[in-house]
Design an enzyme around this catalytic site. Sequence first.
Site, PDB file in Angstrom:
ATOM      1  NE  ARG A  26     -18.321  75.741 -35.392  1.00  0.00           N
ATOM      2  CZ  ARG A  26     -18.867  76.706 -35.531  1.00  0.00           C
ATOM      3  NH1 ARG A  26     -19.766  76.767 -35.130  1.00  0.00           N
ATOM      4  NH2 ARG A  26     -18.358  77.981 -36.063  1.00  0.00           N
ATOM      5  NE  ARG A  30     -23.463  77.354 -30.313  1.00  0.00           N
ATOM      6  CZ  ARG A  30     -23.679  78.328 -31.017  1.00  0.00           C
ATOM      7  NH1 ARG A  30     -24.253  79.382 -30.555  1.00  0.00           N
ATOM      8  NH2 ARG A  30     -23.831  78.204 -32.173  1.00  0.00           N
ATOM      9  NE  ARG A  39     -19.795  79.934 -24.756  1.00  0.00           N
ATOM     10  CZ  ARG A  39     -20.195  80.947 -24.209  1.00  0.00           C
ATOM     11  NH1 ARG A  39     -20.020  81.503 -22.895  1.00  0.00           N
ATOM     12  NH2 ARG A  39     -20.506  82.029 -25.194  1.00  0.00           N
ATOM     13  CG  ASP A  75     -13.840  80.708 -33.512  1.00  0.00           C
ATOM     14  OD1 ASP A  75     -14.621  80.081 -33.807  1.00  0.00           O
ATOM     15  OD2 ASP A  75     -13.558  81.986 -33.954  1.00  0.00           O
ATOM     16  CE1 TYR A 150     -17.249  85.736 -39.721  1.00  0.00           C
ATOM     17  CE2 TYR A 150     -15.770  84.379 -40.705  1.00  0.00           C
ATOM     18  CZ  TYR A 150     -17.192  84.634 -40.178  1.00  0.00           C
ATOM     19  OH  TYR A 150     -17.901  83.643 -40.083  1.00  0.00           O
TER      20      TYR A 150
HETATM   21  O1  CP3 Z   1     -15.317  71.602 -35.114  1.00  0.00           O
HETATM   22  C1  CP3 Z   1     -15.113  71.619 -34.023  1.00  0.00           C
HETATM   23  O2  CP3 Z   1     -15.930  70.820 -33.076  1.00  0.00           O
HETATM   24  C2  CP3 Z   1     -14.008  72.445 -33.283  1.00  0.00           C
HETATM   25  C3  CP3 Z   1     -14.280  74.028 -32.995  1.00  0.00           C
HETATM   26  C4  CP3 Z   1     -14.675  74.990 -33.967  1.00  0.00           C
HETATM   27  C5  CP3 Z   1     -15.406  75.863 -33.537  1.00  0.00           C
HETATM   28  N1  CP3 Z   1     -15.324  77.085 -34.383  1.00  0.00           N
HETATM   29  C6  CP3 Z   1     -15.850  76.359 -32.405  1.00  0.00           C
HETATM   30  C7  CP3 Z   1     -16.871  77.250 -31.976  1.00  0.00           C
HETATM   31  C8  CP3 Z   1     -14.248  74.947 -35.363  1.00  0.00           C
HETATM   32  C9  CP3 Z   1     -13.506  74.176 -36.219  1.00  0.00           C
HETATM   33  C10 CP3 Z   1     -14.622  76.615 -35.744  1.00  0.00           C
HETATM   34  C11 CP3 Z   1     -14.290  77.054 -36.942  1.00  0.00           C
HETATM   35  C12 CP3 Z   1     -15.057  78.192 -37.356  1.00  0.00           C
HETATM   36  N2  CP3 Z   1     -15.165  79.591 -36.605  1.00  0.00           N
HETATM   37  C13 CP3 Z   1     -15.593  78.569 -38.524  1.00  0.00           C
HETATM   38  C14 CP3 Z   1     -15.477  77.553 -39.760  1.00  0.00           C
HETATM   39  C15 CP3 Z   1     -16.416  76.579 -39.963  1.00  0.00           C
HETATM   40  C16 CP3 Z   1     -17.720  76.813 -40.559  1.00  0.00           C
HETATM   41  O3  CP3 Z   1     -18.712  76.814 -39.770  1.00  0.00           O
HETATM   42  O4  CP3 Z   1     -17.670  77.385 -41.610  1.00  0.00           O
HETATM   43  C17 CP3 Z   1     -16.155  80.097 -38.665  1.00  0.00           C
HETATM   44  C18 CP3 Z   1     -16.765  80.559 -39.681  1.00  0.00           C
HETATM   45  C19 CP3 Z   1     -15.954  80.571 -37.343  1.00  0.00           C
HETATM   46  C20 CP3 Z   1     -16.384  81.705 -36.621  1.00  0.00           C
HETATM   47  C21 CP3 Z   1     -17.369  81.494 -35.707  1.00  0.00           C
HETATM   48  N3  CP3 Z   1     -17.125  81.272 -34.368  1.00  0.00           N
HETATM   49  C22 CP3 Z   1     -18.676  81.403 -35.961  1.00  0.00           C
HETATM   50  C23 CP3 Z   1     -19.514  81.625 -37.057  1.00  0.00           C
HETATM   51  C24 CP3 Z   1     -19.188  81.021 -34.623  1.00  0.00           C
HETATM   52  C25 CP3 Z   1     -20.694  80.652 -34.083  1.00  0.00           C
HETATM   53  C26 CP3 Z   1     -21.494  82.008 -33.786  1.00  0.00           C
HETATM   54  C27 CP3 Z   1     -22.964  81.350 -33.059  1.00  0.00           C
HETATM   55  O5  CP3 Z   1     -23.107  81.712 -31.910  1.00  0.00           O
HETATM   56  O6  CP3 Z   1     -23.521  80.730 -33.838  1.00  0.00           O
HETATM   57  C28 CP3 Z   1     -18.054  81.032 -33.595  1.00  0.00           C
HETATM   58  C29 CP3 Z   1     -18.379  80.584 -32.361  1.00  0.00           C
HETATM   59  C30 CP3 Z   1     -17.907  79.167 -31.776  1.00  0.00           C
HETATM   60  N4  CP3 Z   1     -16.768  78.866 -32.522  1.00  0.00           N
HETATM   61  C31 CP3 Z   1     -18.836  78.401 -31.030  1.00  0.00           C
HETATM   62  C32 CP3 Z   1     -17.942  77.222 -31.071  1.00  0.00           C
HETATM   63  C33 CP3 Z   1     -18.274  75.952 -30.336  1.00  0.00           C
HETATM   64  C34 CP3 Z   1     -20.011  78.807 -30.126  1.00  0.00           C
HETATM   65  C35 CP3 Z   1     -19.408  79.745 -29.135  1.00  0.00           C
HETATM   66  C36 CP3 Z   1     -20.087  79.506 -27.837  1.00  0.00           C
HETATM   67  O7  CP3 Z   1     -19.959  78.734 -27.029  1.00  0.00           O
HETATM   68  O8  CP3 Z   1     -20.875  80.540 -27.712  1.00  0.00           O
END
Ligand code: CP3
Length: 350
Positions: A26, A30, A39, A75, A150
Amino acid sequence: MGSFNDRFLRACRREPVDATPVWFMRQAGRYLPEYRALRERHAFLDLCRRPELAAEITRMPLRRFAVDAAILFSDLTIPLLGMGIPLAIEEGSGPVIEAPLRREADVSRLRLLEPEADVPFVLKAIRILREELPVPLIGFLGGPFTLACYLVEGRAARDFARTRALMFAAPTTWHALMERLTESLRRYAMAQIAAGVHALQIFESWIGILHPQDYRTGVHPYLRHLIESLRPMGIPVILFGTGTAALLEDLAETGATVIGLDWRVPLDQAWARLRHRVAVQGNLDPAVLLSPFEVVVVHAERILRQAGGRPGYIFNTGHGLLPETPPDTVARLVDWVHAYRWDPPMERRG
Ligand code: CP3
């Protein structure tokens, strides 16, 4: 063009390096004000679907920090969207699937992913970045179990009990689901490799909620098949999960090049259990980064001391950076890790 920094790839192969490589899960997200600004103007999934924007977000952490790898901005739900499953990403909780998948018929309707047709924007973003990055590009995918969590639950849930229940009560449906997901993920991984990623990380984030025996029967054969089918491509595969203390040996048996550790296991013990036959990554509690830098250093030093100067350790957090993380702390930590030199313990003199 400047020289290419291959420290991260060398560490994946357990070759000696001039300094410990470091990147963060990540790191493109954010906690960065420039990400939040972008965003404000675009929905999250639109950022994922527009290759120029996804490439731009992937570069953001590289402009601020001397990290040794970039991770593609995307994602783990993107291949599900590509397979025609309607879903949304909710602020604060993550993916929400309109029609969760619960019955045999739901599974047989699941279409296999055709990456070039279904998710061309991911491959385009990789091709843009591959040409210009000074560090390796890590592609990624969710693991079949984590995606099933999911799909079955419909959204994040505590311990994904409904998913585990399906696995126990309806094994035929479960295995059909794992088979389809694994084949889609295999194609997705192969397409990312063909487009040019230098390494792949499999986020099997929720695998640690399973009893080891249930992992062996319900998931291991699929993960192993997925990883073995990628082996001829010759790029490192990182297998990451959380809560995996009871699963480490099994996870290594998939043939992964690197095992990603969360922060709940001591690095030295975990690596010794794997007989140092694989590289390891991670282990810093991401909450540590919310502390003053002197505290961060204490935790980082403990990890590097436990890695003991052995080739094959990649510094990272044990899960994704938290949105509250100060970017300045990340910048200082990266430089501190690079400057760290491991000294063998002093011999007692007589
Ligand atoms: O690592 C990186 O910087 C690359 C980008 C990345 C994102 N998601 C961007 C993202 C990666 C590698 C992921 C993988 C991902 N997505 C996982 C596996 C990693 C982990 O944390 O175990 C999972 C479970 C997801 C599913 C998902 N998508 C979640 C749990 C969330 C967060 C929800 C929240 O608001 O807390 C997302 C959304 C997401 N994915 C965001 C980002 C930058 C935030 C979205 C936003 O900008 O509102």
